[in-house]
Motif scaffolding. Structure first.
Motif, PDB file in Angstrom:
ATOM      1  N   LEU A  56       0.825  -1.211   0.000  1.00 32.30           N
ATOM      2  CA  LEU A  56       0.000   0.000   0.000  1.00 32.30           C
ATOM      3  C   LEU A  56       0.860   1.262   0.000  1.00 32.30           C
ATOM      4  CD1 LEU A  56      -2.835  -1.031   2.476  1.00 32.30           C
ATOM      5  CD2 LEU A  56      -3.077  -0.562   0.030  1.00 32.30           C
ATOM      6  N   LYS A  57       1.948   1.254   0.749  1.00 30.59           N
ATOM      7  CA  LYS A  57       2.815   2.438   0.779  1.00 30.59           C
ATOM      8  C   LYS A  57       3.447   2.692  -0.581  1.00 30.59           C
ATOM      9  CE  LYS A  57       3.926   2.400   5.721  1.00 30.59           C
ATOM     10  NZ  LYS A  57       5.000   2.285   6.747  1.00 30.59           N
ATOM     11  N   ILE A  58       3.845   1.621  -1.245  1.00 28.25           N
ATOM     12  CA  ILE A  58       4.435   1.778  -2.576  1.00 28.25           C
ATOM     13  C   ILE A  58       3.380   2.259  -3.572  1.00 28.25           C
ATOM     14  CG2 ILE A  58       5.482   0.535  -4.506  1.00 28.25           C
ATOM     15  CD1 ILE A  58       6.858  -1.254  -2.396  1.00 28.25           C
ATOM     16  N   MET A  59       2.189   1.676  -3.506  1.00 29.09           N
ATOM     17  CA  MET A  59       1.129   2.093  -4.413  1.00 29.09           C
ATOM     18  C   MET A  59       0.736   3.539  -4.182  1.00 29.09           C
ATOM     19  SD  MET A  59      -1.244  -1.314  -4.619  1.00 29.09           S
ATOM     20  CE  MET A  59      -2.324  -0.592  -5.829  1.00 29.09           C
ATOM     21  N   HIS A  60       0.704   3.942  -2.923  1.00 31.54           N
ATOM     22  CA  HIS A  60       0.338   5.334  -2.632  1.00 31.54           C
ATOM     23  C   HIS A  60       1.414   6.313  -3.099  1.00 31.54           C
ATOM     24  CE1 HIS A  60      -3.537   4.996  -0.739  1.00 31.54           C
ATOM     25  NE2 HIS A  60      -3.109   4.008   0.027  1.00 31.54           N
ATOM     26  N   PHE A  61       2.657   5.847  -3.174  1.00 35.92           N
ATOM     27  CA  PHE A  61       3.699   6.685  -3.760  1.00 35.92           C
ATOM     28  C   PHE A  61       3.305   7.049  -5.196  1.00 35.92           C
ATOM     29  CE2 PHE A  61       7.296   6.886  -6.657  1.00 35.92           C
ATOM     30  CZ  PHE A  61       8.075   7.879  -6.088  1.00 35.92           C
ATOM     31  N   PHE A  62       2.880   6.038  -5.956  1.00 37.50           N
ATOM     32  CA  PHE A  62       2.504   6.289  -7.355  1.00 37.50           C
ATOM     33  C   PHE A  62       1.180   7.046  -7.457  1.00 37.50           C
ATOM     34  CE2 PHE A  62       5.469   2.707  -7.792  1.00 37.50           C
ATOM     35  CZ  PHE A  62       6.326   3.246  -8.738  1.00 37.50           C
ATOM     36  N   LEU A  63       0.249   6.737  -6.585  1.00 40.70           N
ATOM     37  CA  LEU A  63      -1.021   7.466  -6.606  1.00 40.70           C
ATOM     38  C   LEU A  63      -0.816   8.944  -6.307  1.00 40.70           C
ATOM     39  CD1 LEU A  63      -3.364   4.902  -4.816  1.00 40.70           C
ATOM     40  CD2 LEU A  63      -3.526   5.655  -7.203  1.00 40.70           C
ATOM     41  N   LEU A  91       0.424  10.516  -9.450  1.00 42.50           N
ATOM     42  CA  LEU A  91      -0.655  10.649 -10.426  1.00 42.50           C
ATOM     43  C   LEU A  91      -1.593  11.798 -10.080  1.00 42.50           C
ATOM     44  CD1 LEU A  91      -1.380   6.846 -10.823  1.00 42.50           C
ATOM     45  CD2 LEU A  91      -0.684   8.365 -12.688  1.00 42.50           C
ATOM     46  N   GLU A  92      -1.872  11.960  -8.793  1.00 41.52           N
ATOM     47  CA  GLU A  92      -2.767  13.034  -8.369  1.00 41.52           C
ATOM     48  C   GLU A  92      -2.104  14.405  -8.554  1.00 41.52           C
ATOM     49  OE1 GLU A  92      -5.323  14.471  -4.422  1.00 41.52           O
ATOM     50  OE2 GLU A  92      -4.058  12.665  -4.339  1.00 41.52           O
ATOM     51  N   ALA A  93      -0.809  14.472  -8.244  1.00 39.79           N
ATOM     52  CA  ALA A  93      -0.115  15.758  -8.331  1.00 39.79           C
ATOM     53  C   ALA A  93       0.197  16.151  -9.772  1.00 39.79           C
ATOM     54  CB  ALA A  93       1.182  15.695  -7.515  1.00 39.79           C
ATOM     55  N   PHE A 131      -6.256   3.715  -9.362  1.00 47.47           N
ATOM     56  CA  PHE A 131      -5.363   3.973 -10.492  1.00 47.47           C
ATOM     57  C   PHE A 131      -6.167   4.197 -11.761  1.00 47.47           C
ATOM     58  CE2 PHE A 131      -2.259   2.333  -7.612  1.00 47.47           C
ATOM     59  CZ  PHE A 131      -1.031   2.836  -8.050  1.00 47.47           C
ATOM     60  N   PRO A 132      -5.835   5.217 -12.528  1.00 45.07           N
ATOM     61  CA  PRO A 132      -6.538   5.484 -13.801  1.00 45.07           C
ATOM     62  C   PRO A 132      -6.088   4.507 -14.879  1.00 45.07           C
ATOM     63  CG  PRO A 132      -4.745   7.032 -13.530  1.00 45.07           C
ATOM     64  CD  PRO A 132      -4.789   6.233 -12.260  1.00 45.07           C
TER      65      PRO A 132
END
Length: 495
Positions: free
Chosen positions: A225-232, A235-237, A265-266
């Protein structure tokens, strides 16, 4: 340079993570060490000439199943024209059964297993003494925190033009006998904060395509989850400058918390590689693969229907105990789940894997030359195995390529495996080829096949033409920028 690190990659886009780890961990010898990558298919004389232009004292080669034959020729030539150069080998292909390999016989030294500590130590002894007496050196596995991260060694050119391989952990707790990871005792994580800091730096330098080589990305959900949130967060920014991440996923372990992260994720930002390998419980037990098939199928279906992740799901033909009927049932079951790509692999006997314990009982016959592909088993004879090999190739050209997205359903019908096998047999009879089939010709062959199955020519031409005319060789603007997502995934997105 005193020390050269070299390998032959399968493609230019594949930047060697292993060599960069060695370079990062050379310590005082790093300033005397440089990295020189080549691609398989390059002329042996040109490789040797470019290596010797650096006047090295030591050349270390990374040896893998895809490059061992060509690297053997390089080592043989080096030993003839520059016998004063010390050659050190490492990598998975030479870490097991070294006594049987010509390349090991010609080399001066071999490091088996982990090379982060052992290779620099060996180089120091070669250069400054005392000269090592033993040819084979078992790699020492250091604490993970003591391994220097290699990511700063990706050049700006690597970031702009190549896939960046990264890993949050090494090893695997599972014991699937066809995989080298079966020899690991567990998975060892790197420090997460340090690792995410490295990803942050890569992203700041312009990296947008990250491929994780971890065998068990979703083993530790908190880490995942921490790794995925890094990418999310990225993507948001920066929605107009998106990232693309590839992970290997354990298919039967997808808790709700992870699903919620995946759902965010889009399209075109996330790819999962999922190993099913076989849906036959008896075969799974035989090769020590633990898998809840019902849960795995449920999770793949959820990913297809509830997320935008691109799914690349693996099956292996030729496993001991699996006949054609069993494999066909598994293939049809997987097709029904509708992943974007099914990677139809043929079993290979990787050196050191426990799969060889079944050789006698299941009459396993492997090609003696790399990549050591299975040729026959007790349940699948040689001729049938070759039909499966051709099936796999044509499946990649027609189904996985994304170029015939709408036509594929008409080829597969209600019996996907049987119908595509019939198509495979037919196209091989027509062409006597599995490679170098131009796209224009392939489209015409697909059209002809549909006619042989009863579709009117005009309908077949219109169906194939709609796919062919609308094929995507670069991502559409409505999905994501061209530099951020591989072409094949882009075609599936546009279908």
């Amino acid at each position: 340079m005193t020390i050269l690190l070299s390998t032959l990659n399968a493609r230019y886009a594949h930047a060697s993570l292993g060599l960069r780890y060695l370079l990062a961990n050379m310590g005082p010898l790093q300033e005397q060490t440089s990295l020189h990558e080549f691609v398989i298919g390059a002329k042996t004389t040109e490789i040797v000439e470019r290596l010797l232009a650096q006047s090295p004292r030591i050349v270390g080669f990374g040896i893998y199943i895809w490059n061992v034959e060509e690297t053997t020729k390089v080592v043989a030539m080096l030993k003839r024209v520059a016998p004063q150069v010390t050659i050190v080998l490492g990598g998975p292909e030479v870490s097991h059964e070294p006594g049987e390999q010509e390349i090991v016989r010609m080399a001066d030294y071999l490091v088996t297993g982990w090379g982060d500590v052992t290779f620099p130590k060996l180089c120091g002894e070669i250069l400054h003494g005392p000269k090592p007496l033993m040819k084979i050196h078992a790699g020492v596995q250091p604490p993970m925190a003591e391994i220097a991260m290699p990511y700063s060694l990706y050049t700006d050119n690597d970031i702009a033009n190549r896939t960046l391989y990264v890993e949050a952990s090494r090893g695997c707790p599972f014991k699937c006998e066809f995989c080298l990871s079966a020899l690991d005792k567990t998975a060892w994580p790197f420090g997460l904060d340090t690792f995410l800091g490295e990803l942050e730096t890569l992203h700041a330098r312009g990296a947008r395509l990250f491929k994780f080589v971890d065998r068990t990305f979703n083993l530790n959900i908190k880490t995942s989850l921490k790794i995925m949130h890094f990418f999310l967060d990225k993507l948001e920014a920066n929605p107009d400058d998106p990232v693309y991440a590839h992970f290997e996923l354990v298919p039967d372990h997808l808790p709700d918390a992870l699903k919620e992260g995946i759902r965010k994720f889009p399209p075109g930002a996330l790819q999962f590689e999922i190993g099913i390998q076989s849906f036959n419980p008896a075969v799974q037990a035989l090769v020590s693969r633990r898998q809840d098939n019902a849960k795995a199928a449920e999770n793949i279906r959820w990913l297809c229907e509830e997320s935008h992740a691109h799914l690349h799901v693996d099956l292996i033909a030729g496993l001991p105990g699996e006949d054609m009927d069993s494999f066909a049932r598994g293939f049809d079951q997987l097709v029904a789940l509708k992943p974007h790509e099914i990677q139809f692999g043929i079993l290979k006997r990787l050196r050191g894997t426990p799969i060889i314990r079944h050789t006698e009982e299941h009459a396993l016959v492997f090609d003696p030359y790399p990549p050591y592909t299975i040729l026959a088993t007790k349940l699948i004879d040689f001729q049938t195995m070759q039909r499966l090999v051709r099936f796999a190739r044509y499946w990649d050209l027609v189904a996985n390529s994304g170029r015939f997205a709408h036509t594929l359903a008409h080829i597969l019908g209600e019996s996907p495996f049987a119908n595509f096998m019939a198509f495979s047999d037919w196209i091989y009879a027509k062409t006597d080829a599995t490679h170098r089939i131009a796209l224009e010709r392939l489209a015409k062959l697909v059209t002809q096949w549909l006619e042989t199955r009863g579709m009117p020519r005009s309908d077949a031409e219109a169906l194939v033409g709609s796919d062919y005319a609308g094929r995507v060789d670069a991502p559409a603007e409505k999905t994501r920028p061209a530099a951020s997502v591989p072409q094949r995934q882009a075609r599936h997105l546009a279908a």
